[in-house]
Design a protein around this motif. Structure first.
Motif, short mmCIF file in Angstrom:
data_model
loop_
_atom_site.label_atom_id
_atom_site.label_comp_id
_atom_site.label_asym_id
_atom_site.label_seq_id
_atom_site.Cartn_x
_atom_site.Cartn_y
_atom_site.Cartn_z
N PHE A 127 0.84 -1.19 0.00
CA PHE A 127 0.00 0.00 0.00
C PHE A 127 0.87 1.25 0.00
O PHE A 127 1.89 1.31 0.70
N CYS A 128 0.45 2.26 -0.79
CA CYS A 128 1.20 3.52 -0.82
C CYS A 128 0.23 4.70 -0.79
O CYS A 128 -0.16 5.21 -1.85
N GLY A 145 0.31 -0.82 5.73
CA GLY A 145 -0.54 -1.81 6.38
C GLY A 145 -0.69 -3.15 5.70
O GLY A 145 -1.24 -4.08 6.27
N ALA A 146 -0.20 -3.28 4.47
CA ALA A 146 -0.38 -4.55 3.76
C ALA A 146 0.56 -5.64 4.25
O ALA A 146 0.22 -6.82 4.22
N ASN A 147 1.76 -5.25 4.72
CA ASN A 147 2.77 -6.23 5.13
C ASN A 147 3.33 -5.86 6.50
O ASN A 147 4.17 -4.96 6.61
N ILE A 148 2.89 -6.57 7.52
CA ILE A 148 3.34 -6.28 8.88
C ILE A 148 4.79 -6.71 9.07
O ILE A 148 5.59 -6.03 9.71
N ASP A 228 7.99 -0.97 7.12
CA ASP A 228 7.07 -2.10 7.22
C ASP A 228 5.66 -1.57 7.42
O ASP A 228 5.45 -0.41 7.80
N GLY A 229 4.65 -2.43 7.16
CA GLY A 229 3.27 -1.98 7.21
C GLY A 229 2.79 -1.56 8.58
O GLY A 229 1.95 -0.67 8.69
N PHE A 230 3.33 -2.17 9.64
CA PHE A 230 2.93 -1.80 11.00
C PHE A 230 3.38 -0.37 11.30
O PHE A 230 2.60 0.48 11.73
#
Length: 334
Positions: A127-128, A145-148, A228-230
């Motif tokens: 996500f961007c 948020g797509a890849n924690i 990272d997504g987190f």
């Protein structure tokens, strides 16, 4: 170009999606839309607006995917939901170019990855979102948020895909890429961040400017933040929440004294402009970079204007040949 719009799952569905699509159709004569959702509700809005257009197709899919649904269960069991039906149509119909949805994030990412597939060489879609900085520009965030959990190689790909996106969508030449970290020094952070730093330093096709501390997020010194997504999700929501709370504090302080109220009255237009500038709904949705077809995830609270921006966002990506540019750039680092 043909864009499918998921008309259920958002806070203001289906009005936001249907009316947003109508606004986008007025702007773009090349656009055709497929509205997927509860047909009765969709047609009621179209009839109210007295709309009859050959550029609009309605597909009945009354079931709703919610944020409480497990992605695997939703994909397997909710086949008549608007989101899963839209994903299936996007996969099976080559004439459909893109999807816009304000629905559940987790289900959308999982369904897109499993059913649409990734561009060759992409490890994980990312996500961007676009966030306004304090100097009138914007900054992109890969990932939000797509890849924690990520690897250094994934962060490297995020930088490449995000750079191509900022160039094509925002017209930023050689976007400055920063790696979100706890300090600006090269040796700061954990093993993941230190290894990612070494990779980004030698990655062709990007302009890596080093580590970025969170307090510099809106400084205007970066065009793209890699993380990272987190961490990215926390970064975006913290910035958004801080901006809203500052505006609330100003409003409260202005109303606390008569002389402040007079000054506030004189600056009313400026405050309105600042509020509009910081409104995230004006900057489109989160693009899911790395999938075979263009997918834009709008905010759950999107109104018709925000949905219109998300649809226009998808159209600009299609015109700019986004996926082909990503494919070619990834070949250079494979």
């Amino acid at each position: 170009m043909k864009v499918i719009v998921d008309c259920l799952g958002g806070d203001n569905s289906p009005a936001a999606e249907v009316e947003g699509a109508l606004l986008a159709l007025r702007e773009n004569k090349e656009l055709r839309v497929i509205l997927v959702g509860d047909e009765t509700g969709i047609r009621k809005i179209l009839e109210k607006r007295k709309v009859k257009s050959r550029r609009i197709q309605v597909v009945h899919a009354p079931e709703v995917v919610t944020g409480n649904d497990k992605p695997t269960d939703a994909i397997r069991l909710k086949k008549d939901s608007s989101m899963i039906r839209a994903i299936r149509m996007l996969r099976e119909d080559d004439s459909i170019d893109a999807l816009v949805s304000n629905g559940a994030t987790g289900v959308l990412v999982a369904a897109a990855t499993l059913r649409i597939g990734r561009i060759e060489g992409v490890r994980r879609p990312v996500f961007c979102p676009i966030v306004p900085n304090m100097y009138g520009g914007v900054v992109g965030v890969c990932d939000s948020g797509a890849n924690i959990e990520v690897t250094p190689e994934m962060l490297q790909q995020f930088a490449v895909m995000g750079s191509r996106y900022m160039e094509a969508f925002r017209g930023i030449r050689e976007p400055r890429v920063g790696l979100l970290n706890v300090g600006v020094e090269e040796e700061k952070g954990d093993d993941l961040r230190r290894e990612a730093y070494r990779l980004l330093e030698h990655t062709p096709g990007i302009r890596f400017v080093g580590n970025m501390e969170a307090r510099e997020f809106l400084s205007g010194e970066y065009d793209l933040v890699v993380c990272d997504g987190f961490s990215g999700n926390v970064l975006c929501k913290c910035a958004e929440g801080t901006a809203l709370e500052v505006l609330k504090r100003l409003k409260r302080d202005i109303n606390s004294r008569k002389k402040y109220q007079l000054g506030g009255l004189l600056m009313k237009k400026m405050f309105a402009e600042e509020k509009e500038f910081m409104n995230y709904l004006n900057y489109g949705g989160c693009v899911l970079l790395g999938t075979e077809k263009v997918i834009v995830k709008g905010h759950g609270s999107s109104d018709r204007v925000a949905t219109r921006v998300s649809i226009s966002q998808a159209c600009r990506m299609l015109r700019g040949g986004m996926n082909e540019k990503i494919r070619e750039s990834l070949k250079e680092i494979s």
